[in-house]
Design a protein around this motif. Structure first.
Motif, PDB file in Angstrom:
ATOM      1  N   LYS A 133      18.984  22.790  11.676  1.00  0.00           N
ATOM      2  CA  LYS A 133      19.856  21.712  11.261  1.00  0.00           C
ATOM      3  C   LYS A 133      19.909  20.452  12.269  1.00  0.00           C
TER       4      LYS A 133
ATOM      5  N   ASN B 250      16.269  19.291  13.458  1.00  0.00           N
ATOM      6  CA  ASN B 250      15.467  17.926  13.049  1.00  0.00           C
ATOM      7  C   ASN B 250      16.835  16.569  13.245  1.00  0.00           C
ATOM      8  N   GLU B 251      18.075  17.342  13.134  1.00  0.00           N
ATOM      9  CA  GLU B 251      18.630  15.721  13.167  1.00  0.00           C
ATOM     10  C   GLU B 251      18.426  15.131  14.899  1.00  0.00           C
TER      11      GLU B 251
ATOM     12  N   HIS C  93      15.212  13.759  14.553  1.00  0.00           N
ATOM     13  CA  HIS C  93      15.329  11.986  13.278  1.00  0.00           C
ATOM     14  C   HIS C  93      16.300  11.045  14.677  1.00  0.00           C
TER      15      HIS C  93
ATOM     16  N   GLU D 179      11.528  11.142  10.260  1.00  0.00           N
ATOM     17  CA  GLU D 179      10.246  12.310   9.283  1.00  0.00           C
ATOM     18  C   GLU D 179       8.444  12.510   9.195  1.00  0.00           C
TER      19      GLU D 179
ATOM     20  N   ARG E  72       5.577  19.766  12.029  1.00  0.00           N
ATOM     21  CA  ARG E  72       5.978  21.320  12.634  1.00  0.00           C
ATOM     22  C   ARG E  72       5.131  22.099  11.544  1.00  0.00           C
TER      23      ARG E  72
ATOM     24  N   ARG F 103       8.150  20.037   6.355  1.00  0.00           N
ATOM     25  CA  ARG F 103       8.713  19.249   6.638  1.00  0.00           C
ATOM     26  C   ARG F 103      10.207  19.697   6.604  1.00  0.00           C
ATOM     27  N   ALA F 104      10.927  18.548   7.521  1.00  0.00           N
ATOM     28  CA  ALA F 104      12.823  18.998   8.183  1.00  0.00           C
ATOM     29  C   ALA F 104      13.149  20.496   6.470  1.00  0.00           C
TER      30      ALA F 104
ATOM     31  N   GLU G 235      14.664  23.460   6.664  1.00  0.00           N
ATOM     32  CA  GLU G 235      15.901  23.878   6.358  1.00  0.00           C
ATOM     33  C   GLU G 235      16.451  25.213   4.690  1.00  0.00           C
TER      34      GLU G 235
END
Length: 504
Positions: free
Chosen positions: A160, A163-164, A167, A172, A177, A439-440, A444
């Protein structure tokens, strides 16, 4: 067929092994097969000092991974350039930006740029921040894409955070990835096998499938990766990323179309439907972890895991991981999935096995054969598909024997060139096709399922079993599988009948 537009590829960490061993050879094959656009250049970026010519020698002109005439390789190498970052990635990118703009103008790349981050994840956000500071994430003139390598996180919390961090600077839709397993033709063929064949899709559910089994076995040990592997382990290294992506392709519902986002939406739903295991008793019953011990293979002594270089002598890191789990949706209700990954197995192989249910009414009860039909999708090696079904033995009576119906990718011949994983994935990114990139929310979701297992194993009362290097894991591994079934221990050959496979 998507068009490959003019573009510049910027590789961060270009002095590392991945660039020389995988990325440049993949680009070379794309060049050789005329897949690269007319206007294209590669800029390697790293902290080591090199000139353009030294970089070209290292990754192309003197590379053991490129095989062709010196003239042809030399022509390709003219597209390669290098920029030194002076010991740090987290610096002002003024000089780098000037070099990028110069190459963009000289080679008419139309302001289309891919940034490939072949660096540790700890550098992802710093690089993204510094690119953004120079406006290199701005898509008002040309598109900008960011490819990042695994490991993408060490846990749900760190994933997370990564990703944050990305971003903050890139959308995105700009982030790719990479998972090289998804670049394999046989992995992609799972979708075609399922959704393009009416003999499989109607049977792809709980009414006809007894259980699903996935094996990823490696014959080698940790070799020079002991320091990294001891902090990671089999579950983080293979299961959370590569193998759960395979699971998603098997579990997912039919997408509305072959559009990348439609496929990724269904993969996401599949990963979210995996039943989380949090109860210690359930985790103890449905997971097995092991560690290879010293042994002798074909007359050669092999070290145990704890004896490997850079491995803690008291390490409890798993080199064998097997997990049984369920999927909570209509299609897969009550169908067990069994997934295992390990080092120091008898052979190197990755395959998916779909075990179909036996007929409800058994006519040929006296047969000794295990009658369940199997669909085997071999990812590597000897790539292909094998269907196992019952046939009558010639002669009197109705003795039943196992028959094979097989297809091999190599049978397509040289006319159908099968791209290597990085070759395919790089071309997809160049064309803006994110189908085979995670994808993110997928990343997760995979960590959300894996974290409770890792947390349970981290506790002192979670057992770790030893197994001799060169055997199929701990002795009681078959006990994980319900009923009379056991793991299918495959060999190098897909058609594994007597005479094909010898494992001592």
């Amino acid at each position: 067929m998507r068009k490959t537009e003019n573009q510049l590829l910027v590789i961060f960490g270009a002095s590392g092994d991945l660039t020389a061993r995988k990325l440049v050879p993949a680009l070379y094959k794309l060049y050789k097969d005329k897949h690269l656009p007319e206007h294209f250049a590669v800029l390697g970026v790293a902290r080591s000092f090199m000139t353009d010519e030294e970089f070209r020698k290292r990754v192309a002109l003197e590379s053991k991974y490129l095989d062709d005439s010196e003239e042809f390789i030399a022509a390709f190498s003219e597209k390669l350039f290098y920029e030194d970052l002076h010991k740090k990635y987290d610096v002002d990118y003024r000089e780098l930006n000037e070099r990028i703009q110069d190459l963009n103008t000289t080679y008419q790349c139309d302001n289309n740029i891919i940034f490939y981050l072949s660096t540790p994840p700890s550098l992802f956000e710093a690089i993204a921040k510094n690119l953004t500071a120079k406006g290199l994430n701005d898509e008002r003139l040309g598109w900008k894409r960011l490819i990042v390598e695994k490991p993408f996180g060490y846990s749900l919390e760190t994933a997370k955070s990564l990703n944050e961090g990305l971003h903050r600077y890139f959308k995105e839709s700009q982030i790719y990835r990479i998972d090289h397993y998804l670049g394999k033709e046989t992995v992609q063929n799972i979708l075609v096998t399922r959704f393009a064949n009416s003999i499989f899709e109607p049977l792809w559910n709980r009414d006809y499938i007894h259980h699903v089994e996935i094996t990823n076995a490696e014959s080698g040990g940790v070799e020079s990766r002991g320091g990294y592997y001891d902090k990671s382990g089999a579950l983080r290294d293979m299961f959370q990323s590569h193998l759960l992506q395979l699971v998603a392709l098997i579990v997912m519902e039919p997408p509305l179309s072959a559009n990348p986002e439609e496929i990724r939406n269904e993969k996401m739903k599949a990963l979210k439907s995996l039943r989380l295991m949090t109860d210690p008793k359930v985790l103890e019953k449905n997971t097995i972890r092991g560690q290879y011990l010293a042994s002798e293979i074909e007359g050669e002594k092999v070290k145990g895991y704890r004896e490997e270089v850079d491995v803690d002598p008291d390490s409890t890191t798993e080199t064998y991981a097997a997990v049984k789990f369920y999927v909570d949706n209509w299609r897969w209700a009550d169908v067990p999935f069994y997934v295992r990954t390990a080092k120091r197995m008898p052979t190197k192989v990755t395959e998916v096995v779909i075990h179909f249910k036996s007929p409800h009414h058994q006519i040929f009860k006296n047969s000794d054969m295990n009658k369940d039909n199997k669909l085997i999708i071999r990812i590597q090696p000897d790539e292909g598909i094998l269907v196992k079904f019952g046939v009558k033995v010639p002669g009197q009576g109705f003795a039943v024997e196992r028959g094979n119906l097989d297809f091999y990718y190599e049978s397509l011949g040289d006319e159908s060139h099968i791209m290597e994983a990085y070759e395919r994935l790089l071309l997809d990114a160049m064309q803006g096709d994110a189908t085979l990139y995670a994808r993110a929310d997928e990343v997760e979701a995979a960590w959300r399922f894996t974290d409770p297992i890792l947390d349970h194993w981290k506790k002192g009362d979670a057992k770790i079993y030893g197994y001799s290097a060169g055997v199929w894991g701990p002795q009681h591994a078959d006990e994980l599988i319900e009923g009379k079934s056991m793991w299918r221990n495959p060999c190098e050959n897909l058609a594994d009948d007597a005479g094909y496979c010898v494992i001592e």
